[in-house]
Design a protein around this motif. Structure first.
Motif, mmCIF file in Angstrom:
data_model
loop_
_atom_site.group_PDB
_atom_site.id
_atom_site.type_symbol
_atom_site.label_atom_id
_atom_site.label_comp_id
_atom_site.label_asym_id
_atom_site.label_seq_id
_atom_site.Cartn_x
_atom_site.Cartn_y
_atom_site.Cartn_z
ATOM 1 N N TRP A 184 -18.153 41.104 156.904
ATOM 2 C CA TRP A 184 -17.189 40.821 157.950
ATOM 3 C C TRP A 184 -16.018 42.035 157.838
ATOM 4 O O TRP A 184 -15.567 41.933 156.613
ATOM 5 C CB TRP A 184 -16.617 39.470 157.883
ATOM 6 N N GLU A 191 -23.100 43.082 165.175
ATOM 7 C CA GLU A 191 -22.326 42.072 166.343
ATOM 8 C C GLU A 191 -22.656 40.781 166.484
ATOM 9 O O GLU A 191 -22.970 40.452 167.494
ATOM 10 C CB GLU A 191 -22.144 43.149 167.497
ATOM 11 N N HIS A 196 -21.518 38.016 166.348
ATOM 12 C CA HIS A 196 -20.728 37.085 167.106
ATOM 13 C C HIS A 196 -20.959 37.324 168.554
ATOM 14 O O HIS A 196 -20.678 36.491 169.236
ATOM 15 C CB HIS A 196 -19.272 37.605 166.607
ATOM 16 N N ARG A 197 -21.664 38.399 168.962
ATOM 17 C CA ARG A 197 -21.925 38.440 170.669
ATOM 18 C C ARG A 197 -22.993 37.461 170.990
ATOM 19 O O ARG A 197 -23.238 37.151 172.039
ATOM 20 C CB ARG A 197 -22.380 39.810 170.868
ATOM 21 N N ASN A 216 -23.875 33.544 170.932
ATOM 22 C CA ASN A 216 -23.173 32.313 170.904
ATOM 23 C C ASN A 216 -23.845 31.593 169.946
ATOM 24 O O ASN A 216 -24.610 31.820 169.349
ATOM 25 C CB ASN A 216 -23.111 31.790 172.441
ATOM 26 N N LYS A 217 -23.143 30.402 169.733
ATOM 27 C CA LYS A 217 -23.620 29.633 168.577
ATOM 28 C C LYS A 217 -24.831 28.919 168.769
ATOM 29 O O LYS A 217 -25.725 28.813 167.987
ATOM 30 C CB LYS A 217 -22.616 28.677 167.981
ATOM 31 N N THR A 242 -20.067 41.674 161.593
ATOM 32 C CA THR A 242 -19.092 41.062 162.774
ATOM 33 C C THR A 242 -17.546 41.680 162.573
ATOM 34 O O THR A 242 -17.370 41.699 161.335
ATOM 35 C CB THR A 242 -19.059 39.732 162.621
ATOM 36 N N GLU A 285 -15.335 39.837 163.978
ATOM 37 C CA GLU A 285 -14.556 38.449 164.036
ATOM 38 C C GLU A 285 -14.785 37.626 163.032
ATOM 39 O O GLU A 285 -15.883 37.470 162.190
ATOM 40 C CB GLU A 285 -15.061 37.909 165.587
ATOM 41 N N SER A 306 -16.964 32.463 164.700
ATOM 42 C CA SER A 306 -17.651 33.097 165.521
ATOM 43 C C SER A 306 -18.939 32.680 165.134
ATOM 44 O O SER A 306 -20.008 32.941 165.801
ATOM 45 C CB SER A 306 -17.550 34.665 165.395
ATOM 46 N N ALA A 353 -9.663 36.639 169.666
ATOM 47 C CA ALA A 353 -10.075 36.513 168.292
ATOM 48 C C ALA A 353 -9.208 36.305 167.395
ATOM 49 O O ALA A 353 -8.055 36.418 167.688
ATOM 50 C CB ALA A 353 -11.058 37.923 168.040
ATOM 51 N N GLU A 354 -9.362 36.758 166.220
ATOM 52 C CA GLU A 354 -8.607 36.374 165.103
ATOM 53 C C GLU A 354 -7.406 37.337 165.024
ATOM 54 O O GLU A 354 -6.225 36.699 164.785
ATOM 55 C CB GLU A 354 -9.217 36.355 163.802
#
Length: 439
Positions: free
Chosen positions: A50, A109, A111-112, A114-115, A136, A138, A143, A247-248
């Motif tokens: 990260w 990436e 975080h692109r 989804n969960k 990531t 994010e 994320s 985002a953060e």
């Protein structure tokens, strides 16, 4: 297109291949660190990198690929999907069964995804079919799927220091095979400082601008390509600020603005406001936060703060951006320099706690309206004293239900207008005692 005929960007050509070539992140991968030993001993586990753009997340994954004996697969969460994950995992299981070689799956990436999509990795990370390395920009707490995150070590990469960027630029200028030495560039010191400042800790940004500057500069008679401040300014054009509305960094910046205002520092507050505006923040979102601050952190210490910030919102509506930037700045400075009190917030929080934790008694009959004959017969409004008909326009009657008589939620502070409010409350308390004593 890059300077070379293949068109490979300079940043890719200069990407470190070994730990020895890696610049920056000494706390993470310096000599003796856990992750460095794991890489050198070919014993890496699933992990998440990260960090901000250009800090070396992908590069570190590539170094792991070059250093370990595991099979390495690169995957883009932007361009590929769950079906591709299934295909990769199937081949990884076959490879492990036939040759004993594990597969490192690098997901750029991540975080692109989804969960729900990230669930596709979970059973295979648990079973050991793949070693997952995700990158990531994010915050993984927001994320990355919690179940997946708990099975990976998270490593935080920081933006590269100015010294790191300077080292990368110098190595690039001196490298004939992969860098720019063949073009005989000469970067003037002031221009290098400008380029480093523009990079903002992002090596890829620095090398992209440097490549553009060299390719756009005609060699002098002596063969040199002189890169001065004008050339670098033209190459960088404008900085893309680190900001993501969802985002953060969005929350980090508004937190910095809020705390600067609360701390009565208008200089820092204006700086963080500028960072948000230049990064593309919604000005009406900022207005909403300022209105909240006016009540939460200024409150009755300066009752004008709330209408001032509401006026800022109207100005933003009326003017639009960028003209409304001065109205927003005025609002920020007003709040930062206003006397501070959180007594309003403390009052409502205390009242909320009492409402949640005590019996909700009926409204006392004497302060209920009696719009019908029946209600009047039941005693509604009986005994109510109209304060304007009382001496000093104050009756001193009780407004709480019986179980809360004497409760206090709002205590004025000692600064600004709340000093005057405190005097008023003391005055009314004295009158109330006199009324009870029949005076």
């Amino acid at each position: 297109m890059g300077l070379f005929s293949k068109g490979q960007p300079l940043a890719d050509r200069m990407r470190p291949q070994t730990l020895a070539e890696f610049v920056g992140q000494e706390e993470l991968i310096g000599e003796g660190t856990l992750i460095r030993r794991a890489i050198e001993e070919d014993n890496v586990g699933s992990m998440i990198f990260w960090g901000p753009p250009g800090s070396g997340k992908t590069t570190l994954a590539r170094v792991i690929a070059n250093t370990t004996n595991q099979y390495f697969v690169s995957f883009s969460a932007v361009l590929q999907g769950v079906k591709d994950v299934r295909d990769i995992v199937a081949k990884a299981k076959e490879r492990l069964l036939l040759s004993g070689i594990r597969t490192i799956l690098f997901v750029d990436e991540i975080h692109r995804f989804n969960k729900s999509q990230q669930d596709a990795f979970l059973p295979h990370v648990e079973s050991g079919a793949i070693i997952l390395i995700g990158a990531t920009t994010e915050n993984p707490s927001f994320s990355i799927n919690n179940a997946l995150l708990s099975r990976c070590r998270t490593y935080t990469l920081k933006a590269l220091s100015d010294a790191n960027i300077a080292t990368i630029i110098e190595l690039t200028m001196q490298d004939k095979a992969r860098g720019l030495a063949a073009f005989n560039p000469r970067l003037e010191p002031e221009a290098q400082d400008l380029l480093i400042n523009f990079a903002n800790g992002d090596a890829r940004t620095a090398l992209g601008a440097l490549e553009l500057a060299v390719s756009g500069t005609i060699a002098a008679e002596n063969g040199e390509r002189v890169l001065d401040c004008d050339v670098i300014r033209e190459a960088i054009a404008s900085r893309t600020l680190a900001y993501d509305k969802g985002a953060e960094e969005h929350y980090n910046l508004i937190s910095a603005l809020h705390k600067s205002i609360r701390g009565s520092d208008p200089q820092a507050a204006v700086y963080w406001l500028s960072r948000m505006l230049q990064g593309g923040a919604d000005p009406l979102y900022i207005c909403r936060r300022l209105i909240r601050i006016a009540s939460e952190d200024v409150g009755m210490a300066d009752p004008h703060a709330l209408p001032q910030t509401v006026a800022v919102k109207e100005a933003v509506h009326f003017l639009g951006m960028p003209e409304a930037n001065t109205a927003l700045t005025q609002g920020v400075i007003y709040l930062a320099t206003a006397p501070k009190s959180n007594a309003v917030e403390v009052a409502i929080m205390a009242a909320d706690a009492v409402v949640q934790n005590t019996r909700n008694e009926p409204v006392p009959l004497h302060i209920r309206n009696a719009p019908t004959k029946l209600m009047a017969e039941l005693g509604y409004n009986k005994g109510y004293q109209y304060d304007h008909d009382c001496p000093d326009s104050f009756s001193g009657q009780e407004y709480f239900p019986e179980n809360l008589v004497g409760s206090e939620f709002y205590t004025p502070g000692k600064y600004g207008f709340e000093k005057e409010i405190g005097k008023r409350l003391e005055y009314w308390q004295r009158l109330k005692k006199r009324r009870k004593n029949g005076e």
